[in-house]
Each structure stands twice: as structure tokens, then as C-alpha cells.
Design a protein around this motif. Sequence first.
Motif, PDB file in Angstrom:
ATOM      1  N   CYS A 438       0.837  -1.197   0.000  1.00 18.53           N
ATOM      2  CA  CYS A 438       0.000   0.000   0.000  1.00 18.53           C
ATOM      3  C   CYS A 438       0.880   1.258   0.000  1.00 18.53           C
ATOM      4  N   SER A 439       0.246   2.395  -0.232  1.00 18.24           N
ATOM      5  CA  SER A 439       0.991   3.650  -0.236  1.00 18.24           C
ATOM      6  C   SER A 439       0.242   4.724   0.539  1.00 18.24           C
ATOM      7  N   VAL A 440       1.008   5.716   0.966  1.00 18.28           N
ATOM      8  CA  VAL A 440       0.475   6.936   1.561  1.00 18.28           C
ATOM      9  C   VAL A 440       1.007   8.100   0.741  1.00 18.28           C
ATOM     10  N   GLY A 441       0.122   8.948   0.258  1.00 15.32           N
ATOM     11  CA  GLY A 441       0.555  10.131  -0.485  1.00 15.32           C
ATOM     12  C   GLY A 441       0.987  11.221   0.465  1.00 15.32           C
ATOM     13  N   PHE A 442       0.036  12.004   0.946  1.00 13.90           N
ATOM     14  CA  PHE A 442       0.294  13.038   1.941  1.00 13.90           C
ATOM     15  C   PHE A 442      -0.519  12.705   3.191  1.00 13.90           C
ATOM     16  N   ALA A 443       0.156  12.670   4.337  1.00 13.02           N
ATOM     17  CA  ALA A 443      -0.493  12.363   5.614  1.00 13.02           C
ATOM     18  C   ALA A 443      -0.289  13.548   6.539  1.00 13.02           C
ATOM     19  N   ASN A 444      -1.368  14.247   6.852  1.00  9.93           N
ATOM     20  CA  ASN A 444      -1.278  15.486   7.613  1.00  9.93           C
ATOM     21  C   ASN A 444      -2.015  15.427   8.947  1.00  9.93           C
ATOM     22  N   GLY A 445      -2.025  14.238   9.575  1.00  7.15           N
ATOM     23  CA  GLY A 445      -2.654  14.103  10.888  1.00  7.15           C
ATOM     24  C   GLY A 445      -1.699  14.509  11.997  1.00  7.15           C
ATOM     25  N   PHE A 446      -1.296  15.755  11.974  1.00  2.46           N
ATOM     26  CA  PHE A 446      -0.241  16.228  12.869  1.00  2.46           C
ATOM     27  C   PHE A 446      -0.745  16.675  14.239  1.00  2.46           C
ATOM     28  N   TRP A 447      -2.047  16.799  14.421  1.00  4.13           N
ATOM     29  CA  TRP A 447      -2.577  17.500  15.585  1.00  4.13           C
ATOM     30  C   TRP A 447      -2.616  16.665  16.862  1.00  4.13           C
ATOM     31  N   SER A 448      -2.420  15.332  16.750  1.00  6.89           N
ATOM     32  CA  SER A 448      -2.503  14.488  17.944  1.00  6.89           C
ATOM     33  C   SER A 448      -1.499  13.344  17.858  1.00  6.89           C
ATOM     34  N   PRO A 449      -0.904  12.950  18.997  1.00 11.46           N
ATOM     35  CA  PRO A 449       0.052  11.831  18.982  1.00 11.46           C
ATOM     36  C   PRO A 449      -0.591  10.472  18.768  1.00 11.46           C
ATOM     37  N   HIS A 450      -1.918  10.372  18.792  1.00 13.40           N
ATOM     38  CA  HIS A 450      -2.530   9.055  18.580  1.00 13.40           C
ATOM     39  C   HIS A 450      -2.678   8.718  17.099  1.00 13.40           C
ATOM     40  N   LEU A 451      -2.242   9.629  16.225  1.00 12.02           N
ATOM     41  CA  LEU A 451      -2.388   9.433  14.787  1.00 12.02           C
ATOM     42  C   LEU A 451      -1.081   8.953  14.174  1.00 12.02           C
TER      43      LEU A 451
END
Length: 577
Positions: A438-451
Motif C-alpha cells: 500500500c501507499s500513503v501520499g500526503f499524511a497530515n494528521g499532525f494534531w494528535s500523537p494518537h495518529l
Amino acid sequence: MRRIRLLSLIFCLFLIFSCVGCFGFGGNGNGNGDGDDEDDDFTEIEFSDPDCEVLVTEYDNINEITNINTYESEVSINGEGNNREVNNGVIISPYFTVKINDEEVEVYGTRTANGIHSFIYLDVVDTGEDGFNINVEIFGTENSTVFKPKKAKVTVLPESHNIETSLNRDDKEVRAVIDKTGSFSFVFNEAYAQPLTIVVKEPIDTATLFNGYSVQEVPVGDYSKSNTYQSTLFTNQNTVYKFSKGRYLIDKIQVPSNSIIYLERGAYLELKPSTTGSNTNGIYAYQKNNIKVVGRGLIDYSACCGSSLDGSYSANKGGLSFNGCDGITFSGITVINSMTWTLTFESCKNIQVDDLMFIAYRMYADGVMLSNCVNGIIEDSFIRTGDDAFETKSSGPSSQKTNNILFQNNDAWTDKAVAYGCIYECYNDTRNVTFKNCSVGFANGFWSPHLGCLVIQLGQEFNPGRITENITFENIEIYYSANQAILNCYIGGTGGKGDGAGIIQNIYFKNITAKYNMGKVLNVQTYDNENCFINDLYLDNVKSNGELVTADNIDTLIRDKVVGGYDLSKLHINTQI
């Protein structure tokens, strides 16, 4: 996903844009400019005989917009996510025109949390002996800004497709040859502004699919009113319910056992709030067997309302929901602007999901979610979402526990949350889930450490005895991550707060590459040391920013928030390569 405070969001967005602007990321395409900055090595890709027939999915009565800024800004209200209804869920792309094999095709666009995402869905019929070539010409419109940089670049994601491109900045043109099926996201200047995704699939063999079924045509029309919605509460078995090209207004569709819901290429289903006032699912089946939802149509949730952060309004439409079913296929459908868990399977068996394209910006718009399911394959799909993309859960007590689920050959972009994982609502045990190729393009879940990009999380349900084990993430390419860590094993609540309990063990991260990682490699975190246990984790051939993770450098690449500290003897690095 829970409330994001405005000041924190603004600060994090500042950091993200700063990072994107500062890094000189590489691409797989050529560029040319003017003056001293011109790329002397620029060569334009030559096209050859396509050896294929291309079938383009096109929709009737799609509007052009005149104010891009207004359209894009409607994803938020006063700095908070907008889960209210919006107009023009799908538009003509304001940024690109495209030719496929020298024929101009329609390019569409829709909102995301970070601007308009343009898209095309194609089927290809291979007519040659040595494979096919789809000759792609992309032209920037007067609204497009991605060709302005003097060293403008284009990259096709996932990069493992190895699609060569040429970019002519002066003519605002990109050329590429696509020679395989999959999703191909053209991104410019290593940023997520103004992307274009082209999905290429093999056409559906309707003669085989419909064999043994009677076909019932569903006339184009309005099935959302109190005197018409019953017409799509289907009950006949051994029937194909065929939705033709055109725009339908739909309250809900009930799927009986041994039936097929078929959305013809160009069928556009606009879901509407129920006139009865109830929060009904868009498509649903309860304890049914051998059911299929298949086609090349589009489902648009834009007219529906999701839940608000402050309780001032609530959801008026549910997702595409299957509960207690055995033998389900969901294939080839595009879903736009979901405001709820989009495609959900609860306590189901024998699930096949493939060839999807989901694009959404609203909160709770998780992509594909399996809860307490066994024997499932989710593959060959593209999801960009304002929440989580591909996941398992166990959202309540059940005698059936999540087991034997495979996610493979999928592509995820996450504007706010998790790309792949066994996450959050985890009441029961979860075992034997694999995320592969699988791939990830852009991952911008920066707001919480649980992401993160690849995540194990036990949250919400306080059940100290639950176990999540034997989970594998293998052959995953990550282009850009702004998450606090790309890999995450976390026991606790959302936002880094709240209780949690359970056991995480035997989690395998194999052949993981993060090209541009703004955070740590691994986060481990627990709520306490009495009910939370993170045991054996395996990291084999994990690379971040070009650096191989080893026992010697892990101290600088791990965020350890385990109460009492994580026992590093349980972290096995490069033991299987």
C-alpha cells in the motif's frame, strides 16, 4: 476524531507550510523553465501506439465554478470543520484539461481539507499483444499555479508505479504514459496543492456479472421524497437493479439477498436527507447474503449534514452500511463528500472490496471500516479523506471478533487522521490483519500523537482484557508525513488524552519507506502501567528520510510515552532481514 483547537491548528498549519516550502524534495519528472533556470536535460516524452480502447466515466450536468476561493473555503466555518451541507459536490476541474490518447476528456474536481482535488476514472480495454499504453496530456488552465515555479516538477504517486513524465512549464503541459492499472496521482512541486488523480481499471464484464439474474431498470428520477423513496427499498432476489447514466436523487437503497445494485458508468446518485426525519443509511443491508454493489457510478453526500463539534446540528444521513451479512462485494464506486463513516461492515463475513475512489473532507468521513468482521479483502482503491482511510475496529460487544482481514494495493491520502490501522473503537480482540503493498501520499494528521500512517490504537472502550495481535504492515511507501510519528502503537484516548486499556503485541512493520517524514519513526504510548501493555514490536527494513532504522539510532527516532518507559528489549529491529 475530536475537537481541534483553533490556535493549535493554525500553528500546526504554519509549520506544515513552512516545511513544504523549505524542503527541496525530488520528483520523478522533468521540468523546464526560462533563463538561467532552464533544465538543459529536459526531453519531452514521445507517445507510441496506445494498443487500447479507453472508456471514460463522465457525468451529466456538472457545473463550472467562478470563484475558486469561495468554493475551497466552504470546508470550514469560523476556523472549525464544516460538516453542513454544501452545493456542487462535483465540479468541472478549474485547474486542468486532459487528453487521453489524443481525445479530450472531462476532468472533475471536488473539495478536500486542503484545496480542490481533480480526478478522472478510466476503464482500459487492452487490444495489443504486449500490453497497453495510455498517452496522457495534462494542460494547466489560467487558474493553475503549479507551473509557475521556475523549477516546476511533477511526481506521480505512488512512485513505485515508475511512471515517467515530462513537464513543459512554458506550455503548462505534462506528458505521461500509463501502462498499468491502478491510481496515478500527479502532484506538483512536492506539495499537495492542485493534485490530479487518474484511476485506471479494467472494465466490468456485465455479461458474466448479470448471468442468472433478471435485470430491473431503475429510471432516472427523484427517489428522495415521502411518496417515492419506497421505490428503492428493493426486495426481489436474483435481480440486478440497474441505475443508468444520469442524476438520481436518493434517500436510501435497501439491498436484498442474492441481488446486485449496478451503477452504470455515469450514474450519479445524489443522496438526500430523509423526508421522514430519520438518520437513514444511504445504502444498507441487514443479515443478507450474496449481495453486490458494483459499477462505475458516483455517490454524492454533499446535500447531507454531518454531526457538529458543538452540538448545534446533527447528522441526517448514514453511510453505506452492511450489518451481519455474509458474502458482500462492493466494487468500482466513487464516493464524494461523505460526512460519516463511509463504507462500513459490522459483524460481516467474506467481504470483497475493490476499485474504489473516495474523496472527502468532512469530519467522521472514514473510508472503509470493518468492525468485528472475518475474512475480508480490501484492495486496489484510492481514498483521500478528512478522517481515517482504511481501518478495522471492534465498535461494540460481539461474539465474532476481527480476524483474517487483508488490505492490499491501496493508496491513501489523509488530511487529518490515520491512513491504515486497527484503531480507536476497539472493544474486542483483533487478530491477523495485514496491510500490504500500500501507499500513503500526503499524511497530515499532525494534531494528535494518537495518529500516524500505520497505527495500532486501543481507545474509547475501557476493556483491559482485549488483545490486538499479529498485525502486519508490509511493503508500504509513504511519500510525505507530517504526523508526529509514522508508526504508532498507542493505548489511550484521542488527542493524547483520556483512558485506554488492553494489550498490543506481535506487530510487524516490514519494508516501510517514508521519503519525507517530519516526525519520529515510532510512537509508543500508554494511559497507565496497570491496564496497558505494549509487548513485542518488530521493525524490519524501516527507512525514514533515507535513513535505515537500527538498534543504534532508534533512541533518536522513537517517542516513548509509555508510563514507566517502554522496555526496548521488546522492540526487535532488523531481525528478519
